[in-house]
Design an enzyme around this catalytic site. Structure first.
Site, PDB file in Angstrom:
ATOM      1  N   LYS A  43       1.478   5.009  -3.585  1.00 49.15           N
ATOM      2  CA  LYS A  43       0.452   5.813  -4.251  1.00 49.15           C
ATOM      3  C   LYS A  43       0.677   7.325  -4.069  1.00 49.15           C
ATOM      4  O   LYS A  43       1.505   7.741  -3.248  1.00 49.15           O
ATOM      5  CB  LYS A  43      -0.921   5.387  -3.720  1.00 49.15           C
ATOM      6  CG  LYS A  43      -1.278   3.927  -4.058  1.00 49.15           C
ATOM      7  CD  LYS A  43      -2.695   3.588  -3.605  1.00 49.15           C
ATOM      8  CE  LYS A  43      -3.066   2.158  -3.946  1.00 49.15           C
ATOM      9  NZ  LYS A  43      -4.463   1.839  -3.567  1.00 49.15           N
ATOM     10  N   TYR A  82      -6.489  -1.031 -13.194  1.00 54.22           N
ATOM     11  CA  TYR A  82      -7.614  -1.295 -12.301  1.00 54.22           C
ATOM     12  C   TYR A  82      -8.863  -1.755 -13.059  1.00 54.22           C
ATOM     13  O   TYR A  82      -9.981  -1.614 -12.537  1.00 54.22           O
ATOM     14  CB  TYR A  82      -7.924  -0.056 -11.465  1.00 54.22           C
ATOM     15  CG  TYR A  82      -6.993   0.121 -10.266  1.00 54.22           C
ATOM     16  CD1 TYR A  82      -6.961  -0.828  -9.239  1.00 54.22           C
ATOM     17  CD2 TYR A  82      -6.172   1.223 -10.152  1.00 54.22           C
ATOM     18  CE1 TYR A  82      -6.136  -0.675  -8.137  1.00 54.22           C
ATOM     19  CE2 TYR A  82      -5.335   1.384  -9.041  1.00 54.22           C
ATOM     20  CZ  TYR A  82      -5.321   0.425  -8.043  1.00 54.22           C
ATOM     21  OH  TYR A  82      -4.502   0.570  -6.945  1.00 54.22           O
ATOM     22  N   PHE A 124     -16.564   3.371  -7.180  1.00 53.01           N
ATOM     23  CA  PHE A 124     -15.410   4.228  -6.887  1.00 53.01           C
ATOM     24  C   PHE A 124     -14.373   4.248  -8.003  1.00 53.01           C
ATOM     25  O   PHE A 124     -13.317   4.859  -7.852  1.00 53.01           O
ATOM     26  CB  PHE A 124     -14.753   3.800  -5.562  1.00 53.01           C
ATOM     27  CG  PHE A 124     -14.289   2.362  -5.530  1.00 53.01           C
ATOM     28  CD1 PHE A 124     -13.075   1.986  -6.102  1.00 53.01           C
ATOM     29  CD2 PHE A 124     -15.059   1.388  -4.918  1.00 53.01           C
ATOM     30  CE1 PHE A 124     -12.635   0.677  -6.071  1.00 53.01           C
ATOM     31  CE2 PHE A 124     -14.630   0.061  -4.876  1.00 53.01           C
ATOM     32  CZ  PHE A 124     -13.412  -0.290  -5.463  1.00 53.01           C
ATOM     33  N   ARG A 127       1.072  -8.388   1.341  1.00 50.65           N
ATOM     34  CA  ARG A 127      -0.325  -8.085   1.729  1.00 50.65           C
ATOM     35  C   ARG A 127      -0.421  -7.917   3.255  1.00 50.65           C
ATOM     36  O   ARG A 127      -1.136  -7.062   3.754  1.00 50.65           O
ATOM     37  CB  ARG A 127      -1.272  -9.192   1.255  1.00 50.65           C
ATOM     38  CG  ARG A 127      -1.328  -9.403  -0.253  1.00 50.65           C
ATOM     39  CD  ARG A 127      -2.059  -8.344  -1.014  1.00 50.65           C
ATOM     40  NE  ARG A 127      -3.428  -8.175  -0.588  1.00 50.65           N
ATOM     41  CZ  ARG A 127      -4.279  -7.331  -1.183  1.00 50.65           C
ATOM     42  NH1 ARG A 127      -3.879  -6.593  -2.225  1.00 50.65           N
ATOM     43  NH2 ARG A 127      -5.501  -7.193  -0.755  1.00 50.65           N
ATOM     44  N   THR A 154      -7.409  -2.954   3.346  1.00 50.02           N
ATOM     45  CA  THR A 154      -7.680  -1.843   2.420  1.00 50.02           C
ATOM     46  C   THR A 154      -8.116  -0.582   3.179  1.00 50.02           C
ATOM     47  O   THR A 154      -7.670   0.517   2.869  1.00 50.02           O
ATOM     48  CB  THR A 154      -8.808  -2.267   1.440  1.00 50.02           C
ATOM     49  OG1 THR A 154      -8.486  -3.534   0.886  1.00 50.02           O
ATOM     50  CG2 THR A 154      -8.982  -1.238   0.335  1.00 50.02           C
ATOM     51  N   ARG A 210      -0.604   0.558   6.082  1.00 46.72           N
ATOM     52  CA  ARG A 210      -1.845   1.325   5.989  1.00 46.72           C
ATOM     53  C   ARG A 210      -2.302   1.855   7.351  1.00 46.72           C
ATOM     54  O   ARG A 210      -2.837   2.956   7.453  1.00 46.72           O
ATOM     55  CB  ARG A 210      -2.922   0.481   5.302  1.00 46.72           C
ATOM     56  CG  ARG A 210      -2.693   0.430   3.777  1.00 46.72           C
ATOM     57  CD  ARG A 210      -3.547  -0.601   3.113  1.00 46.72           C
ATOM     58  NE  ARG A 210      -3.581  -0.462   1.658  1.00 46.72           N
ATOM     59  CZ  ARG A 210      -4.086  -1.381   0.844  1.00 46.72           C
ATOM     60  NH1 ARG A 210      -4.582  -2.508   1.331  1.00 46.72           N
ATOM     61  NH2 ARG A 210      -4.090  -1.188  -0.466  1.00 46.72           N
ATOM     62  N   ASN A 249      -4.904   5.098   0.269  1.00 51.58           N
ATOM     63  CA  ASN A 249      -4.380   4.153   1.252  1.00 51.58           C
ATOM     64  C   ASN A 249      -2.921   3.750   1.009  1.00 51.58           C
ATOM     65  O   ASN A 249      -2.500   2.655   1.366  1.00 51.58           O
ATOM     66  CB  ASN A 249      -5.311   2.941   1.373  1.00 51.58           C
ATOM     67  CG  ASN A 249      -5.464   2.203   0.058  1.00 51.58           C
ATOM     68  OD1 ASN A 249      -4.819   2.544  -0.926  1.00 51.58           O
ATOM     69  ND2 ASN A 249      -6.312   1.191   0.043  1.00 51.58           N
ATOM     70  N   HIS A 266      -0.257  -0.235  -3.016  1.00 53.78           N
ATOM     71  CA  HIS A 266      -0.910  -1.358  -3.706  1.00 53.78           C
ATOM     72  C   HIS A 266       0.031  -2.549  -3.642  1.00 53.78           C
ATOM     73  O   HIS A 266       1.248  -2.376  -3.737  1.00 53.78           O
ATOM     74  CB  HIS A 266      -1.165  -1.013  -5.182  1.00 53.78           C
ATOM     75  CG  HIS A 266      -1.483  -2.245  -6.000  1.00 53.78           C
ATOM     76  ND1 HIS A 266      -2.764  -2.733  -6.107  1.00 53.78           N
ATOM     77  CD2 HIS A 266      -0.678  -3.127  -6.678  1.00 53.78           C
ATOM     78  CE1 HIS A 266      -2.736  -3.852  -6.841  1.00 53.78           C
ATOM     79  NE2 HIS A 266      -1.487  -4.101  -7.196  1.00 53.78           N
ATOM     80  N   GLU A 281       0.882  -7.530 -13.590  1.00 56.91           N
ATOM     81  CA  GLU A 281       1.125  -6.161 -13.133  1.00 56.91           C
ATOM     82  C   GLU A 281       2.593  -5.768 -13.308  1.00 56.91           C
ATOM     83  O   GLU A 281       2.894  -4.646 -13.739  1.00 56.91           O
ATOM     84  CB  GLU A 281       0.692  -6.030 -11.663  1.00 56.91           C
ATOM     85  CG  GLU A 281      -0.824  -6.119 -11.498  1.00 56.91           C
ATOM     86  CD  GLU A 281      -1.300  -6.144 -10.056  1.00 56.91           C
ATOM     87  OE1 GLU A 281      -2.532  -6.209  -9.849  1.00 56.91           O
ATOM     88  OE2 GLU A 281      -0.470  -6.089  -9.131  1.00 56.91           O
TER      89      GLU A 281
HETATM   90  P1  GDP Z   1      -6.544  -3.657  -2.158  1.00 59.36           P
HETATM   91  O1  GDP Z   1      -6.198  -4.922  -2.886  1.00 59.36           O
HETATM   92  O2  GDP Z   1      -6.417  -3.781  -0.659  1.00 59.36           O
HETATM   93  O3  GDP Z   1      -5.784  -2.442  -2.681  1.00 59.36           O
HETATM   94  O4  GDP Z   1      -8.109  -3.353  -2.378  1.00 59.36           O
HETATM   95  P2  GDP Z   1      -9.108  -3.542  -3.628  1.00 59.36           P
HETATM   96  O5  GDP Z   1      -8.491  -4.377  -4.708  1.00 59.36           O
HETATM   97  O6  GDP Z   1     -10.433  -3.965  -3.060  1.00 59.36           O
HETATM   98  O7  GDP Z   1      -9.312  -2.049  -4.154  1.00 59.36           O
HETATM   99  C1  GDP Z   1      -8.318  -1.423  -4.959  1.00 59.36           C
HETATM  100  C2  GDP Z   1      -8.175   0.006  -4.525  1.00 59.36           C
HETATM  101  O8  GDP Z   1      -9.379   0.710  -4.815  1.00 59.36           O
HETATM  102  C3  GDP Z   1      -7.947   0.236  -3.027  1.00 59.36           C
HETATM  103  O9  GDP Z   1      -6.629   0.051  -2.612  1.00 59.36           O
HETATM  104  C4  GDP Z   1      -8.410   1.670  -2.865  1.00 59.36           C
HETATM  105  O10 GDP Z   1      -7.392   2.596  -3.271  1.00 59.36           O
HETATM  106  C5  GDP Z   1      -9.557   1.740  -3.854  1.00 59.36           C
HETATM  107  N1  GDP Z   1     -10.839   1.520  -3.156  1.00 59.36           N
HETATM  108  C6  GDP Z   1     -11.356   0.358  -2.673  1.00 59.36           C
HETATM  109  N2  GDP Z   1     -12.545   0.534  -2.087  1.00 59.36           N
HETATM  110  C7  GDP Z   1     -12.800   1.876  -2.194  1.00 59.36           C
HETATM  111  C8  GDP Z   1     -13.885   2.701  -1.781  1.00 59.36           C
HETATM  112  O11 GDP Z   1     -14.872   2.262  -1.179  1.00 59.36           O
HETATM  113  N3  GDP Z   1     -13.775   4.030  -2.093  1.00 59.36           N
HETATM  114  C9  GDP Z   1     -12.704   4.555  -2.761  1.00 59.36           C
HETATM  115  N4  GDP Z   1     -12.666   5.870  -3.040  1.00 59.36           N
HETATM  116  N5  GDP Z   1     -11.670   3.810  -3.169  1.00 59.36           N
HETATM  117  C10 GDP Z   1     -11.719   2.492  -2.878  1.00 59.36           C
END
Ligand code: GDP
Length: 140
Positions: free
Chosen positions: A11, A51, A59, A87, A93, A104, A114, A117, A128
């Site tokens: 990212k 996304y 968010f 993962r 996350t 991370r 973070n 992805h 994807e």
């Molecule tokens: P991942 O699969 O671990 O990447 O997590 P998710 O699919 O739940 O979320 C996708 C992405 O959205 C995350 O990797 C973060 O970059 C972002 N994200 C998730 N939760 C939050 C949050 O509470 N705040 C913000 N700003 N970004 C978030």
């Protein structure tokens, strides 16, 4: 376990800090092979499509702003059980909850910024990968 492919993004917080090589080293040390890789600037449309599942989340706007704020490196990773393995290598996350030694834990700045992805399932990995790579760009 079967050989799988998963989709990865390094990212903008990772490209900005010039740590894509450090992250690639962790990926390779875990036994995953980078079989496709390119550095791109995501358009808003690409980020919103990518996304879309998070469209209703509070968010979402922040996430799209972040993913289009600088270059990213999109990748296809290959290996035994690659989807679950990546993962594990990524960690949770929220970096404050990520296990020691994960990407991370070592590198992420926050729950939003973070660093990486990784696809969460075989079906999403396929979709994807197809959003960013054509078949002849993936060389296993
Ligand atoms: P991942 O699969 O671990 O990447 O997590 P998710 O699919 O739940 O979320 C996708 C992405 O959205 C995350 O990797 C973060 O970059 C972002 N994200 C998730 N939760 C939050 C949050 O509470 N705040 C913000 N700003 N970004 C978030």
């Amino acid at each position: 376990m079967a050989i799988e492919r998963t989709f990865s993004i390094l990212k903008p917080d990772a490209t900005e800090r010039n740590i894509t090589g450090a992250i690639n080293a962790l990926i390779e040390q875990a036994g995953l092979r980078i079989v496709a890789q390119k550095r791109i600037r995501m358009t808003r449309e690409q980020a919103e499509t990518f996304y879309a599942v998070h469209k209703e989340r509070p968010f979402f706007g922040e996430l799209v702003d972040f993913m289009t704020s600088g270059p990213v490196v999109v990748q296809v990773l290959e290996g035994e059980g690659a989807i679950a393995k990546y993962r594990d290598v990524m960690g949770a996350t929220d970096p404050s909850k990520a296990a020691d030694g994960t990407i991370r834990k070592l590198h992420a700045k926050s729950i939003g910024e973070n660093s990486v992805h990784g696809s969460d399932a075989a079906e999403t990995a396929k979709i994807e990968i197809a959003q960013f790579f054509s078949g002849n760009e993936i060389v296993g």
